[in-house]
Scaffold this active site. Structure first.
Site, short mmCIF file in Angstrom:
data_model
loop_
_atom_site.label_atom_id
_atom_site.label_comp_id
_atom_site.label_asym_id
_atom_site.label_seq_id
_atom_site.Cartn_x
_atom_site.Cartn_y
_atom_site.Cartn_z
N ARG A 37 59.28 -28.66 7.04
CA ARG A 37 58.96 -27.64 7.68
C ARG A 37 59.38 -27.12 8.87
O ARG A 37 59.54 -28.08 9.70
CB ARG A 37 57.27 -27.71 7.83
CG ARG A 37 56.76 -28.04 6.55
CD ARG A 37 55.26 -26.94 6.19
NE ARG A 37 54.85 -27.59 5.11
CZ ARG A 37 54.76 -27.01 3.95
NH1 ARG A 37 55.58 -25.74 3.95
NH2 ARG A 37 54.11 -27.34 2.92
N ASP A 38 59.75 -25.92 9.27
CA ASP A 38 60.34 -25.58 10.40
C ASP A 38 59.21 -25.50 11.64
O ASP A 38 57.98 -25.34 11.20
CB ASP A 38 60.89 -24.09 10.38
CG ASP A 38 61.80 -23.37 11.34
OD1 ASP A 38 61.19 -23.40 12.65
OD2 ASP A 38 62.84 -23.27 11.28
N ASN A 93 72.68 -19.57 8.46
CA ASN A 93 73.49 -19.18 9.88
C ASN A 93 74.80 -20.01 9.78
O ASN A 93 74.56 -21.06 9.85
CB ASN A 93 72.49 -18.89 10.90
CG ASN A 93 71.20 -18.07 10.73
OD1 ASN A 93 71.42 -17.08 10.21
ND2 ASN A 93 70.19 -18.57 11.28
N VAL A 102 71.67 -25.50 15.24
CA VAL A 102 72.03 -26.81 14.88
C VAL A 102 73.03 -26.73 14.07
O VAL A 102 73.16 -26.14 12.93
CB VAL A 102 70.74 -27.35 14.28
CG1 VAL A 102 71.12 -28.87 13.92
CG2 VAL A 102 69.45 -27.58 15.21
N HIS A 106 71.89 -25.90 7.02
CA HIS A 106 70.60 -25.72 6.81
C HIS A 106 70.11 -24.53 6.13
O HIS A 106 70.53 -23.47 6.51
CB HIS A 106 69.66 -26.24 7.84
CG HIS A 106 69.83 -25.42 9.02
ND1 HIS A 106 70.75 -25.56 9.98
CD2 HIS A 106 69.00 -24.55 9.68
CE1 HIS A 106 70.60 -24.87 10.87
NE2 HIS A 106 69.77 -24.20 10.99
N HIS A 108 67.19 -21.85 5.37
CA HIS A 108 65.98 -21.56 5.81
C HIS A 108 65.26 -20.81 4.32
O HIS A 108 65.72 -19.76 3.92
CB HIS A 108 65.91 -20.50 6.63
CG HIS A 108 66.38 -21.01 8.01
ND1 HIS A 108 65.51 -21.43 9.17
CD2 HIS A 108 67.81 -21.09 8.52
CE1 HIS A 108 66.21 -21.64 10.23
NE2 HIS A 108 67.55 -21.54 10.01
#
Length: 120
Positions: A37-38, A93, A102, A106, A108
């Site tokens: 989880r973000d 991104n 980061v 990754h 999202h």
């Protein structure tokens, strides 16, 4: 480091999560990817899916380990199936100018509400 894999980068937050050195709410883990989880969710469903190995961008991952990228997308779908009726937005991104903070690729996984277009 773009285009290369780093076995261990001490400043890589996500490698530290994978290693269990930094706490995270893990929702999936297998031999290729980890999902958690973000900490600053932008939607009711906001999970990050990362490869266990470090690649800077999604293009780097696709070129070097396409099976891992396919697994990342499949896990995103599994999470969306379980938590948002199967509908989701998957965002990568690639570069600081578009929001990557980061530099470990990754995805999202966002869902659980209506989204507008264009994003941003």
């Amino acid at each position: 480091m773009s285009g290369t894999r780093a076995e261990r980068a001490p400043d890589d937050l996500f490698l530290r999560i994978v290693a269990g050195e930094v706490p995270a709410e893990i929702v999936h883990a297998d031999d290729l990817v980890v999902a958690f989880r973000d900490v600053n969710p932008q939607a009711p469903l906001h999970v990050l899916v990362i490869p266990r190995e470090r690649y800077e961008t999604v293009a780097d991952l696709a070129a070097a380990a396409p099976a891992t990228l396919a697994r990342l997308v499949a896990v995103a779908q599994q999470i969306a199936d379980a938590e948002s009726g199967g509908e989701f937005r998957l965002v990568f991104n690639s570069g600081a100018g578009v929001g990557q903070s980061v530099f470990h690729v990754h995805g999202h996984v966002l869902g659980g509400r209506d989204f507008t277009w264009p994003p941003g």
